[in-house]
Write a protein that holds these residues in place. Structure first.
Motif, PDB file in Angstrom:
ATOM      1  N   GLU A  73       0.832  -1.205   0.000  1.00 20.77           N
ATOM      2  CA  GLU A  73       0.000   0.000   0.000  1.00 20.77           C
ATOM      3  C   GLU A  73       0.866   1.253   0.000  1.00 20.77           C
ATOM      4  N   THR A  74       1.941   1.231   0.782  1.00 20.90           N
ATOM      5  CA  THR A  74       2.852   2.379   0.845  1.00 20.90           C
ATOM      6  C   THR A  74       3.505   2.625  -0.508  1.00 20.90           C
ATOM      7  N   TYR A  75       3.978   1.564  -1.149  1.00 23.49           N
ATOM      8  CA  TYR A  75       4.615   1.717  -2.458  1.00 23.49           C
ATOM      9  C   TYR A  75       3.620   2.251  -3.492  1.00 23.49           C
ATOM     10  N   ALA A  76       2.387   1.765  -3.445  1.00 27.74           N
ATOM     11  CA  ALA A  76       1.374   2.220  -4.402  1.00 27.74           C
ATOM     12  C   ALA A  76       1.063   3.706  -4.208  1.00 27.74           C
ATOM     13  N   LYS A  77       0.987   4.140  -2.954  1.00 29.20           N
ATOM     14  CA  LYS A  77       0.712   5.558  -2.682  1.00 29.20           C
ATOM     15  C   LYS A  77       1.846   6.446  -3.204  1.00 29.20           C
ATOM     16  N   LEU A  78       3.072   5.996  -3.006  1.00 29.34           N
ATOM     17  CA  LEU A  78       4.212   6.789  -3.486  1.00 29.34           C
ATOM     18  C   LEU A  78       4.223   6.862  -5.008  1.00 29.34           C
ATOM     19  N   SER A  96      14.832  -9.405  11.815  1.00 27.93           N
ATOM     20  CA  SER A  96      13.419  -9.153  11.537  1.00 27.93           C
ATOM     21  C   SER A  96      13.091  -9.618  10.126  1.00 27.93           C
ATOM     22  N   ALA A  97      11.825  -9.940   9.895  1.00 26.20           N
ATOM     23  CA  ALA A  97      11.367 -10.320   8.560  1.00 26.20           C
ATOM     24  C   ALA A  97      10.873  -9.118   7.762  1.00 26.20           C
ATOM     25  N   THR A  98      11.237  -7.911   8.181  1.00 24.71           N
ATOM     26  CA  THR A  98      10.782  -6.708   7.486  1.00 24.71           C
ATOM     27  C   THR A  98      11.278  -6.669   6.044  1.00 24.71           C
ATOM     28  N   CYS A  99      12.545  -7.045   5.817  1.00 24.46           N
ATOM     29  CA  CYS A  99      13.059  -7.073   4.444  1.00 24.46           C
ATOM     30  C   CYS A  99      12.263  -8.056   3.585  1.00 24.46           C
ATOM     31  N   GLU A 100      11.886  -9.169   4.173  1.00 24.89           N
ATOM     32  CA  GLU A 100      11.080 -10.143   3.430  1.00 24.89           C
ATOM     33  C   GLU A 100       9.733  -9.534   3.038  1.00 24.89           C
ATOM     34  N   SER A 101       9.114  -8.806   3.964  1.00 27.48           N
ATOM     35  CA  SER A 101       7.854  -8.133   3.640  1.00 27.48           C
ATOM     36  C   SER A 101       8.040  -7.162   2.490  1.00 27.48           C
ATOM     37  N   SER A 102       9.161  -6.436   2.516  1.00 24.30           N
ATOM     38  CA  SER A 102       9.436  -5.477   1.441  1.00 24.30           C
ATOM     39  C   SER A 102       9.579  -6.176   0.102  1.00 24.30           C
ATOM     40  N   MET A 103      10.313  -7.264   0.062  1.00 26.35           N
ATOM     41  CA  MET A 103      10.524  -7.972  -1.207  1.00 26.35           C
ATOM     42  C   MET A 103       9.230  -8.571  -1.749  1.00 26.35           C
ATOM     43  N   LEU A 104       8.384  -9.063  -0.841  1.00 22.93           N
ATOM     44  CA  LEU A 104       7.087  -9.587  -1.269  1.00 22.93           C
ATOM     45  C   LEU A 104       6.209  -8.466  -1.828  1.00 22.93           C
ATOM     46  N   ALA A 105       6.206  -7.329  -1.132  1.00 20.70           N
ATOM     47  CA  ALA A 105       5.393  -6.197  -1.579  1.00 20.70           C
ATOM     48  C   ALA A 105       5.900  -5.624  -2.896  1.00 20.70           C
ATOM     49  N   ARG A 107       6.866  -7.099  -5.436  1.00 17.81           N
ATOM     50  CA  ARG A 107       6.354  -7.842  -6.590  1.00 17.81           C
ATOM     51  C   ARG A 107       5.072  -7.219  -7.138  1.00 17.81           C
ATOM     52  N   GLU A 108       4.319  -6.546  -6.252  1.00 17.56           N
ATOM     53  CA  GLU A 108       3.042  -5.958  -6.653  1.00 17.56           C
ATOM     54  C   GLU A 108       3.158  -4.465  -6.950  1.00 17.56           C
ATOM     55  N   ALA A 109       4.310  -3.891  -6.694  1.00 19.00           N
ATOM     56  CA  ALA A 109       4.444  -2.436  -6.792  1.00 19.00           C
ATOM     57  C   ALA A 109       4.357  -1.968  -8.248  1.00 19.00           C
ATOM     58  N   PRO A 110       3.721  -0.829  -8.475  1.00 16.27           N
ATOM     59  CA  PRO A 110       3.592  -0.308  -9.841  1.00 16.27           C
ATOM     60  C   PRO A 110       4.875   0.344 -10.358  1.00 16.27           C
ATOM     61  N   VAL A 111       5.879   0.511  -9.486  1.00 16.07           N
ATOM     62  CA  VAL A 111       7.173   1.067  -9.887  1.00 16.07           C
ATOM     63  C   VAL A 111       8.267   0.162  -9.311  1.00 16.07           C
ATOM     64  N   PRO A 112       9.478   0.211  -9.852  1.00 16.26           N
ATOM     65  CA  PRO A 112      10.557  -0.632  -9.325  1.00 16.26           C
ATOM     66  C   PRO A 112      10.888  -0.296  -7.868  1.00 16.26           C
ATOM     67  N   VAL A 113      11.096  -1.342  -7.066  1.00 12.00           N
ATOM     68  CA  VAL A 113      11.464  -1.190  -5.655  1.00 12.00           C
ATOM     69  C   VAL A 113      12.749  -1.973  -5.401  1.00 12.00           C
ATOM     70  N   LEU A 114      13.749  -1.297  -4.840  1.00 13.71           N
ATOM     71  CA  LEU A 114      14.984  -1.955  -4.426  1.00 13.71           C
ATOM     72  C   LEU A 114      14.971  -2.080  -2.908  1.00 13.71           C
ATOM     73  N   THR A 115      15.020  -3.297  -2.403  1.00 12.09           N
ATOM     74  CA  THR A 115      15.049  -3.527  -0.953  1.00 12.09           C
ATOM     75  C   THR A 115      16.496  -3.574  -0.475  1.00 12.09           C
ATOM     76  N   VAL A 116      16.778  -2.847   0.601  1.00 12.24           N
ATOM     77  CA  VAL A 116      18.129  -2.799   1.167  1.00 12.24           C
ATOM     78  C   VAL A 116      18.112  -3.400   2.565  1.00 12.24           C
ATOM     79  N   ASP A 117      18.856  -4.469   2.741  1.00 10.26           N
ATOM     80  CA  ASP A 117      19.079  -5.047   4.066  1.00 10.26           C
ATOM     81  C   ASP A 117      20.317  -4.372   4.641  1.00 10.26           C
ATOM     82  N   THR A 118      20.122  -3.494   5.606  1.00 17.23           N
ATOM     83  CA  THR A 118      21.261  -2.748   6.163  1.00 17.23           C
ATOM     84  C   THR A 118      22.162  -3.606   7.030  1.00 17.23           C
TER      85      THR A 118
END
Length: 286
Positions: A73-78, A96-105, A107-118
């Motif tokens: 939802e956040t990616y779609a709003k942006l 945390s599984a937060t990076c996993e949530s980001s990578m799953l999300a 896949r549905e994003a209308p723009v490219p998303v790069l997930t960074v595991d710090t």
């Protein structure tokens, strides 16, 4: 030139004044579960004061990642706001599984998303976020912003003191054997983050010596760079944190960019570190 948004999570301990970067950065909350009731990190029910009260009352406090649906939802709003690329920067995937949530999300994003595991937590995540935002704010693309985030966090050192390893053990963030050893020897543990994991760094006999050693580690980390940013974080230990910041300011006066920032841990990190925690993060200045 693509418009690049930066997404992070509520553990990042970002500066209170983001300046121009505020237009680029969006933070999503992790959750804190107190006796089976879930709250977003950062609301009144999960303030440091509320967390300390819950722990003192021996309530069960656990944490949970943001859902893939929330990040989607956040990616779609942006994207709807006109951003064409997103860099999503989060705490260590080992914690945390937060990076996993980001990578799953993503896949549905209308723009490219790069997930960074710090491979960091707390201020170290914030350092990466601000580096990425600086690049994006000057017209860099998502790949350049991601590279800047990883470069800065790769040169960041984080050390912390906890009164007890019990909270980390309960949350599965440190091995039971390490926690038992610290308890059996009645020592005060100093910890660090290596390869994304919380690991023991040193064992000191008293809290006073441990805090002194923590400050020395912060100084050592800062002496290797021309200019550094330093953050001191704590939970329920404002006097310890203030003294630590004062000491680091004096010993690194010729290297510190700005003031040593002092902040209280949010409830997600605080639930695992426990009352009395003091942490020092040192990274290259922007």
């Amino acid at each position: 030139m693509a418009r690049v948004a930066i997404v992070t999570d509520s553990t990042a301990m970002l500066p209170s004044d983001l300046g121009d970067a505020a237009e680029l950065i969006t933070s999503v909350p992790l959750q804190v579960i107190v006796d089976e009731t879930a709250y977003d990190d950062g609301v009144e029910e999960t303030s440091p004061e509320a967390l300390l009260a819950a722990l003192a009352a021996h309530k069960t406090v656990t944490t949970s990642r943001p859902s893939p649906a929330l990040l989607a939802e956040t990616y779609a709003k942006l994207a709807a706001q006109g951003f064409e690329e997103i860099v999503s920067i989060h705490l260590s995937a080992e914690l945390s599984a937060t990076c996993e949530s980001s990578m799953l999300a993503a896949r549905e994003a209308p723009v490219p998303v790069l997930t960074v595991d710090t491979r960091q937590a707390g201020p170290g995540v914030g350092f990466a976020v601000m580096a990425a935002a600086a690049v994006a704010g000057h017209g860099g693309d998502a790949a350049e912003a991601r590279a800047a985030a990883l470069e800065r966090v790769g040169a960041t050192s984080s050390y912390f003191y906890v009164d007890t390893l019990e909270y980390l053990r309960r949350g599965g963030r440190i091995g039971a054997a390490a926690a038992l050893l610290g308890t059996a020897l009645a020592v005060k543990p100093l910890l660090t983050i290596e390869e994304g994991r919380v690991v023991p760094h040193a064992r000191v006999r008293t809290a006073e010596r441990a805090i002194a050693r923590l400050q020395a580690l912060g100084v050592e980390a800062g002496e290797g760079a021309e200019s550094v940013e330093v953050v001191v974080a704590h939970l329920g230990s404002p006097d310890r944190a203030a003294a630590m910041a004062e000491g680091l300011s004096a010993q690194l006066a010729d290297r510190i960019s700005g003031d040593v920032r002092v902040g209280e841990l949010g409830s997600v990190l605080g639930a695992h570190a426990g009352p009395g925690c003091v942490a020092v993060s040192v990274g290259p200045a922007l």
